[in-house]
Motif scaffolding. Structure first.
Motif, short mmCIF file in Angstrom:
data_model
loop_
_atom_site.label_atom_id
_atom_site.label_comp_id
_atom_site.label_asym_id
_atom_site.label_seq_id
_atom_site.Cartn_x
_atom_site.Cartn_y
_atom_site.Cartn_z
N LYS B 96 6.36 -11.35 1.28
CA LYS B 96 7.62 -11.56 2.00
C LYS B 96 8.44 -10.27 2.08
CE LYS B 96 8.65 -16.37 1.61
NZ LYS B 96 9.11 -17.44 0.78
N GLY B 97 9.14 -10.12 3.17
CA GLY B 97 10.09 -9.02 3.27
C GLY B 97 9.48 -7.64 3.40
N THR B 98 8.25 -7.54 3.90
CA THR B 98 7.63 -6.22 4.04
C THR B 98 8.50 -5.28 4.87
OG1 THR B 98 6.26 -7.38 5.63
CG2 THR B 98 5.16 -6.49 3.70
N ASN B 99 9.15 -5.84 5.89
CA ASN B 99 9.98 -5.00 6.76
C ASN B 99 11.13 -4.37 6.01
OD1 ASN B 99 8.91 -4.72 9.19
ND2 ASN B 99 10.11 -6.32 10.20
N LEU B 100 11.77 -5.17 5.17
CA LEU B 100 12.90 -4.68 4.41
C LEU B 100 12.45 -3.58 3.46
CD1 LEU B 100 15.89 -5.00 3.72
CD2 LEU B 100 15.22 -6.60 1.94
N PHE B 101 11.32 -3.81 2.78
CA PHE B 101 10.80 -2.81 1.85
C PHE B 101 10.48 -1.51 2.59
CE2 PHE B 101 9.45 -6.56 -0.80
CZ PHE B 101 10.36 -6.30 -1.81
N ARG B 102 9.85 -1.67 3.75
CA ARG B 102 9.50 -0.49 4.54
C ARG B 102 10.75 0.32 4.88
NH1 ARG B 102 6.27 -1.39 10.09
NH2 ARG B 102 8.34 -2.10 10.65
N THR B 103 11.80 -0.41 5.30
CA THR B 103 13.06 0.24 5.65
C THR B 103 13.61 1.03 4.47
OG1 THR B 103 13.50 -1.63 7.08
CG2 THR B 103 15.35 -0.17 6.60
N ILE B 104 13.59 0.40 3.29
CA ILE B 104 14.18 1.05 2.12
C ILE B 104 13.37 2.27 1.71
CG2 ILE B 104 14.62 0.78 -0.35
CD1 ILE B 104 15.33 -2.15 0.28
N PHE B 105 12.05 2.11 1.65
CA PHE B 105 11.23 3.23 1.19
C PHE B 105 11.31 4.42 2.14
CE2 PHE B 105 8.46 -0.12 -0.98
CZ PHE B 105 9.15 0.04 -2.17
N PHE B 106 11.53 4.15 3.41
CA PHE B 106 11.53 5.25 4.37
C PHE B 106 12.85 6.02 4.40
CE2 PHE B 106 12.14 7.03 8.61
CZ PHE B 106 11.07 7.88 8.64
N MET B 107 13.92 5.36 4.04
CA MET B 107 15.24 5.93 4.27
C MET B 107 15.47 7.35 3.72
SD MET B 107 18.84 4.01 4.12
CE MET B 107 18.87 3.96 2.36
N PRO B 108 15.05 7.65 2.47
CA PRO B 108 15.34 8.99 1.95
C PRO B 108 14.83 10.10 2.86
CG PRO B 108 14.46 7.62 0.22
CD PRO B 108 14.34 6.82 1.48
N ASN B 109 13.83 9.79 3.66
CA ASN B 109 13.25 10.82 4.51
C ASN B 109 14.21 11.37 5.54
OD1 ASN B 109 11.31 11.56 7.04
ND2 ASN B 109 10.53 12.12 5.04
N LEU B 110 15.21 10.56 5.92
CA LEU B 110 16.13 10.99 6.95
C LEU B 110 17.22 11.92 6.42
CD1 LEU B 110 16.44 7.58 8.69
CD2 LEU B 110 15.44 9.61 9.68
N ILE B 111 17.33 11.98 5.10
CA ILE B 111 18.37 12.81 4.50
C ILE B 111 17.87 14.25 4.43
CG2 ILE B 111 19.81 13.13 2.47
CD1 ILE B 111 19.35 10.16 1.86
N GLY B 112 18.72 15.18 4.78
CA GLY B 112 18.31 16.58 4.83
C GLY B 112 18.08 17.20 3.46
N GLY B 113 17.32 18.29 3.45
CA GLY B 113 16.91 18.94 2.22
C GLY B 113 18.06 19.37 1.33
N ILE B 114 19.11 19.93 1.91
CA ILE B 114 20.24 20.41 1.11
C ILE B 114 20.89 19.22 0.38
CG2 ILE B 114 22.56 21.37 1.29
CD1 ILE B 114 20.62 23.52 1.65
N VAL B 115 21.17 18.16 1.12
CA VAL B 115 21.80 16.99 0.53
C VAL B 115 20.90 16.37 -0.54
CG1 VAL B 115 22.64 14.67 1.04
CG2 VAL B 115 23.18 16.54 2.57
N LEU B 116 19.60 16.26 -0.24
CA LEU B 116 18.65 15.73 -1.22
C LEU B 116 18.72 16.52 -2.52
CD1 LEU B 116 15.40 15.25 0.83
CD2 LEU B 116 16.59 13.49 -0.41
#
Lengths: 317, 280
Positions: B96-116
């Motif tokens: 259940k909820g594969t979509n939600l998990f996918r969304t969460i796991f992917f999110m850090p990727n959108l944050i830029g290197g400096i901020v990370l």
């Protein structure tokens, strides 16, 4: 680079099956919406441990962002002493970090600069490189081929290789300002964008364009009225990949705009690191929250396109 | 038709080509030439032969950075790809909820290197504060900090690519294996892994080049501290250009070496994993 060529994936969301799939493309990357339908399927009991594991992992992935959010409301002292404690009566400072930090780094100016540069660079990249790619595919001359190979080649060259000469060339040509940098981004984005557009256009049948030309369309009208709409799926992919890159890019704008007062968002964040390496972490946390909010909104709004774009754009080197 | 299009060369091709030449082609050629010269600005270069290259390799910072980058790349390529692949396997099950998990796991990727970098600086310093040290205390803290950061950022991205690959595995093959009595592990090793080889190629390629070229995260998390011990290649080159007097030539020589290493790694890796792919 010939190796990469066979990997051009197919994004074909308009249901135009097969027709536009490049013939040499043997391995299709299916951009599946299958996961969407799976949600409703019933979970088997043996999968429950996995489900719990996933929940734990999801918490681990989200925790850093929540920690940043929590700490952005704490005073400077408390942040270094007890970073994992909830803000309480003593440590809670309300929105002080936000107002102080935003003023110190000129957050809103930086935000607008970033929006300006990202939007116009992406728009310019999409229009110019798609025209260029169409020309490369349709005009079979040695220089088209050469240009294509150079674009593919540019993808494996690290930025540091051209960093110093490029900065000098750009400042000699007076490109070291907010408008000039857009043009520089066109040059750096050209490699991947041309490569992806060429991969797609090769599968577009010539007949459609010929029909348009016979009906009296010149090349310009043929391109914008007939070809460009067909390119939409690839254009979205290119737009997303470039937007993510340009929005987060630090070094290029720093080298070109660093001398002036103009700052992009990543430059403004880095500006909080003081001259001797001292960092005001409390302000930093608040500014990080502010800079993440637009990204999260953008992500949640275009999640479908972003994930498709990532899979389709995975050819990038 | 070709002739008609050709006449529009200035409109269709020129903007891209001019920008491409100004920001890539010309600097690239100048870069190769300048690596053999001593210069302050590009117009007053003096030919010095290969002495920049010998100086670069005699520079302990450079050798150290090279070694640090190689270690970092090996560790992060393995951890990122293994974890991302396992996650993709989990998310292609009927959970259940594969979509939600996918969304969460992917999110850090959108944050830029400096901020990370600064996010993890806060967390790692927070953990280390219980031991009364900070990330600049020891180079190994910086190393593992970067590995964790890189994992957090890239796992989601690679997972998305692996999910697409796994969903592409032909169900007929898996069914046939079921009938022949294959265990789940056998199916994974003999069918799924060979079938997703194209995804593995792409993911190793991306993690490899991204780890090797890492700059922003390195700058924000440790900036090379302690001393220059956690400095990676890209940061070392940057510091050679802008942090030292009269070292631009050496910096450019280092950059050429860096380019050659990246190109060789990328092409070899593509060649090696491609040869393992099965024709579907």
């Amino acid at each position: 680079m010939a190796e990469i060529k066979t990997q051009v994936p197919v994004v074909d969301e308009n249901g135009v099956k097969g027709q536009f799939i490049p013939k040499r493309d043997t391995k299709k990357v299916i951009i599946a919406d299958e996961a969407d339908t799976k949600v409703k399927t019933k979970m088997e009991s043996k999968d429950i441990p996995f489900f719990i594991l996933l929940i734990v992992l999801a918490c681990v992935f989200i925790a850093p962002i929540l920690l940043v959010l929590m700490n952005s409301f704490k005073g400077k002292l408390f942040l270094s002493n007890a970073p994992f404690a909830f803000p309480d009566g003593d440590s809670f400072v309300g929105f002080d970090n936000y107002t102080e930090g935003a003023e110190k780094i000129g957050f809103f100016g930086a935000f607008l600069t970033s929006v300006f540069i990202t939007v116009f660079s992406v728009a310019l990249i999409i229009v110019c490189t798609s025209m260029c790619a169409w020309f490369i595919v349709r005009v079979k001359k040695w220089y088209s081929q050469l240009l294509y190979l150079l674009c593919a080649f540019s993808m494996i060259v690290p930025f540091q290789m051209v960093m110093y000469p490029m900065t000098q060339v750009a400042s000699n040509l007076k490109l070291n300002n907010m408008v000039g940098i857009i043009f520089v981004y066109l040059g750096f984005g050209a490699g991947l964008a041309v490569f992806m557009f060429v991969g797609f256009i090769k599968g577009v049948p010539l007949e459609i364009e010929e029909a348009a030309m016979i009906d009296g369309c010149g090349p310009v009208r043929t391109f914008f009225l007939v070809v460009f709409p067909i390119l939409k799926p690839t254009a979205i992919t290119v737009a997303i990949l470039n937007a993510m890159w340009i929005w987060n890019d630090y070094l290029l704008p720093y080298l070109l705009l660093g001398a002036s007062e103009t700052r992009t968002l990543p430059m403004a964040i880095q500006y909080l690191r003081g001259g001797y390496g001292s960092i005001d972490m409390a302000n930093m946390m608040a500014m990080i929250v502010l800079s993440i909010i637009p990204i999260v909104i953008f992500y949640l709004a275009c999640q479908k396109y972003i994930i498709k774009g990532i899979v389709a754009g995975a050819v990038k080197g | 038709m070709q002739k008609a299009i050709k006449r529009w060369f200035p409109l269709f091709v020129l903007p891209t080509v001019v920008a491409f030449i100004i920001s890539f082609i010309a600097p690239f050629i100048m870069g190769i030439y300048l690596s053999f010269t001593k210069f302050k600005t590009v117009s007053n270069a003096k030919w010095v032969g290969i002495s920049n290259y010998t100086k670069a390799f005699q520079d302990s910072d450079f050798v150290n950075a090279l070694w640090f980058t190689v270690k970092f790349t090996i560790v992060s390529v393995i951890t990122i790809n293994v974890i991302a692949f396992l996650l993709a396997l989990l998310l292609t099950k009927s959970i259940k909820g594969t979509n939600l998990f996918r969304t969460i796991f992917f999110m850090p990727n959108l944050i830029g290197g400096i901020v990370l970098g600064y996010i993890w600086l806060m967390i790692i310093n927070g953990v280390l504060s219980y031991f009364d040290v900070s990330i600049t205390y020891d180079a190994s803290y910086g190393f593992w900090g970067l590995v964790i950061l890189m994992n957090w950022q890239l796992i989601g991205y690679m997972m998305i690519i692996y999910i697409a690959g796994i969903q592409n595995v032909s169900p007929d093959l898996l069914e046939a294996a079921d009938i022949d009595g294959a265990t789940n592990f056998q199916k994974l090793i003999k069918i799924t892994v060979p079938q997703v080889m194209p995804s593995i190629t792409i993911c190793t390629f991306l993690t490899l080049t991204n780890s090797f070229k890492l700059f922003d995260q390195n700058l924000a998390l440790t900036a090379g501290a302690p001393g220059t011990e956690t400095q990676m290649l890209a940061l070392d080159i940057y510091n050679t250009f802008y942090g030292r007097v009269d070292y631009q030539g050496v910096g450019q020589a280092k950059a050429v070496v860096f380019f050659i290493i990246v190109a060789v790694i990328a092409l070899t890796q593509l060649y090696l994993t491609r040869s393992k792919e099965v024709e579907s």
